[in-house]
Motif scaffolding. Sequence first.
Motif, mmCIF file in Angstrom:
data_model
loop_
_atom_site.group_PDB
_atom_site.id
_atom_site.type_symbol
_atom_site.label_atom_id
_atom_site.label_comp_id
_atom_site.label_asym_id
_atom_site.label_seq_id
_atom_site.Cartn_x
_atom_site.Cartn_y
_atom_site.Cartn_z
ATOM 1 N N ILE A 174 -55.897 -21.289 26.272
ATOM 2 C CA ILE A 174 -57.357 -21.167 26.227
ATOM 3 C C ILE A 174 -57.860 -21.440 24.815
ATOM 4 O O ILE A 174 -58.838 -22.171 24.621
ATOM 5 N N MET A 175 -57.184 -20.878 23.819
ATOM 6 C CA MET A 175 -57.595 -21.097 22.428
ATOM 7 C C MET A 175 -57.532 -22.576 22.055
ATOM 8 O O MET A 175 -58.447 -23.115 21.427
ATOM 9 N N LEU A 176 -56.450 -23.256 22.455
ATOM 10 C CA LEU A 176 -56.304 -24.673 22.125
ATOM 11 C C LEU A 176 -57.306 -25.540 22.889
ATOM 12 O O LEU A 176 -57.846 -26.503 22.333
ATOM 13 N N LEU A 177 -57.565 -25.227 24.149
ATOM 14 C CA LEU A 177 -58.557 -25.995 24.901
ATOM 15 C C LEU A 177 -59.951 -25.830 24.309
ATOM 16 O O LEU A 177 -60.718 -26.799 24.213
ATOM 17 N N GLN A 178 -60.278 -24.622 23.897
ATOM 18 C CA GLN A 178 -61.584 -24.415 23.262
ATOM 19 C C GLN A 178 -61.667 -25.157 21.930
ATOM 20 O O GLN A 178 -62.698 -25.745 21.609
ATOM 21 N N TYR A 179 -60.574 -25.163 21.175
ATOM 22 C CA TYR A 179 -60.551 -25.928 19.931
ATOM 23 C C TYR A 179 -60.782 -27.409 20.234
ATOM 24 O O TYR A 179 -61.583 -28.073 19.574
ATOM 25 N N ALA A 180 -60.096 -27.934 21.254
ATOM 26 C CA ALA A 180 -60.237 -29.340 21.605
ATOM 27 C C ALA A 180 -61.674 -29.660 22.035
ATOM 28 O O ALA A 180 -62.229 -30.696 21.648
ATOM 29 N N ALA A 181 -62.270 -28.761 22.802
ATOM 30 C CA ALA A 181 -63.645 -28.986 23.261
ATOM 31 C C ALA A 181 -64.620 -29.021 22.072
ATOM 32 O O ALA A 181 -65.567 -29.806 22.071
ATOM 33 N N VAL B 248 -53.729 -26.401 13.256
ATOM 34 C CA VAL B 248 -55.153 -26.086 13.272
ATOM 35 C C VAL B 248 -55.439 -24.627 12.917
ATOM 36 O O VAL B 248 -56.502 -24.324 12.392
ATOM 37 N N PHE B 249 -54.503 -23.724 13.191
ATOM 38 C CA PHE B 249 -54.627 -22.331 12.770
ATOM 39 C C PHE B 249 -53.355 -21.587 13.149
ATOM 40 O O PHE B 249 -52.461 -22.142 13.783
ATOM 41 N N GLU B 250 -53.277 -20.336 12.752
ATOM 42 C CA GLU B 250 -52.195 -19.445 13.176
ATOM 43 C C GLU B 250 -52.811 -18.102 13.515
ATOM 44 O O GLU B 250 -53.871 -17.754 12.993
ATOM 45 N N ALA B 251 -52.154 -17.366 14.422
ATOM 46 C CA ALA B 251 -52.742 -16.108 14.881
ATOM 47 C C ALA B 251 -51.652 -15.167 15.383
ATOM 48 O O ALA B 251 -50.610 -15.603 15.866
ATOM 49 N N PHE B 252 -51.940 -13.867 15.279
ATOM 50 C CA PHE B 252 -51.138 -12.846 15.935
ATOM 51 C C PHE B 252 -51.721 -12.703 17.340
ATOM 52 O O PHE B 252 -52.917 -12.494 17.499
ATOM 53 N N MET B 253 -50.878 -12.815 18.356
ATOM 54 C CA MET B 253 -51.382 -12.863 19.725
ATOM 55 C C MET B 253 -51.539 -11.493 20.385
ATOM 56 O O MET B 253 -52.373 -11.329 21.257
ATOM 57 N N GLU C 41 -61.442 -31.136 33.820
ATOM 58 C CA GLU C 41 -60.722 -30.356 34.819
ATOM 59 C C GLU C 41 -60.031 -29.152 34.174
ATOM 60 O O GLU C 41 -60.056 -28.040 34.713
ATOM 61 N N ALA C 42 -59.411 -29.362 33.018
ATOM 62 C CA ALA C 42 -58.750 -28.253 32.321
ATOM 63 C C ALA C 42 -59.764 -27.172 31.947
ATOM 64 O O ALA C 42 -59.476 -25.976 32.090
ATOM 65 N N MET C 43 -60.944 -27.572 31.507
ATOM 66 C CA MET C 43 -61.977 -26.584 31.149
ATOM 67 C C MET C 43 -62.436 -25.827 32.399
ATOM 68 O O MET C 43 -62.678 -24.615 32.335
ATOM 69 N N LEU D 86 -51.183 -28.620 21.686
ATOM 70 C CA LEU D 86 -51.960 -29.293 22.718
ATOM 71 C C LEU D 86 -51.887 -30.788 22.457
ATOM 72 O O LEU D 86 -52.302 -31.261 21.401
ATOM 73 N N LEU D 87 -51.323 -31.509 23.420
ATOM 74 C CA LEU D 87 -51.342 -32.962 23.370
ATOM 75 C C LEU D 87 -52.646 -33.425 24.001
ATOM 76 O O LEU D 87 -53.025 -32.953 25.074
ATOM 77 N N TYR D 88 -53.319 -34.363 23.339
ATOM 78 C CA TYR D 88 -54.587 -34.864 23.861
ATOM 79 C C TYR D 88 -54.666 -36.367 23.666
ATOM 80 O O TYR D 88 -54.058 -36.933 22.757
ATOM 81 N N ASN D 89 -55.429 -37.007 24.551
ATOM 82 C CA ASN D 89 -55.690 -38.432 24.447
ATOM 83 C C ASN D 89 -57.200 -38.589 24.376
ATOM 84 O O ASN D 89 -57.904 -38.329 25.366
#
Length: 191
Positions: free
Chosen positions: A180-187, A115-120, A164-166, A52-55
């Motif tokens: 979704i996982m990355l957006l929640q992490y960012a939030a 930030v983490f790793e996961a089995f999807m 808007e993404a949320m 996730l790229l974020y500014n």
Amino acid sequence: MPEDRIRIHKVETLSDDWFLLQKTTFDYRRNDGSWQRQTRETYDRGHGATILLYNRERRTVVLVRQFRFPTYGGGHDGFLIEAAAGLLDRASPEDRIKAEVEEETGYRVGEVRKVFEAFMSPGSVTERLYFFVAEYDPASRIGDGGGIEEEGEDIEVLELAMDEAMQMMADGRIADGKTIMLLQYAALHLL
């Protein structure tokens, strides 16, 4: 420990076309000590990475939209909004995600942070996904992105306000699990 609980009897290759699909018959020692014969199909497509790229200053994120055939049908148009991602192809997760984000979005990033790793989808898919974040600014965009045409990629780059993404996640326009996982992490941790 797993060797005491798993005895593999037979492995059959069902398909080795796009990726490897195998059927394995094994005995599993249950918690009560009894053995149970089981059969599972596993899909091995390799491991991958996503970012996730974020500014932080502008409170924006960069995502991509692309057609994903397995999601097409059943009421979905097959176009998913996602975080940039790709298979490792024998590269380190860090090196691969830097190349992948540039191919897909046109942004060149220096430092990426895992930030983490996961089995999807651990019920049938062997893939482990490595999750990264990186800051970007408009000056770090060195190309158009869009992916690699020879690989069938036809990617649209989206820069969205985090709010808007949320909202898109909440109303179902963003339906991709890794995103979704990355957006929640960012939030929670970044924006």
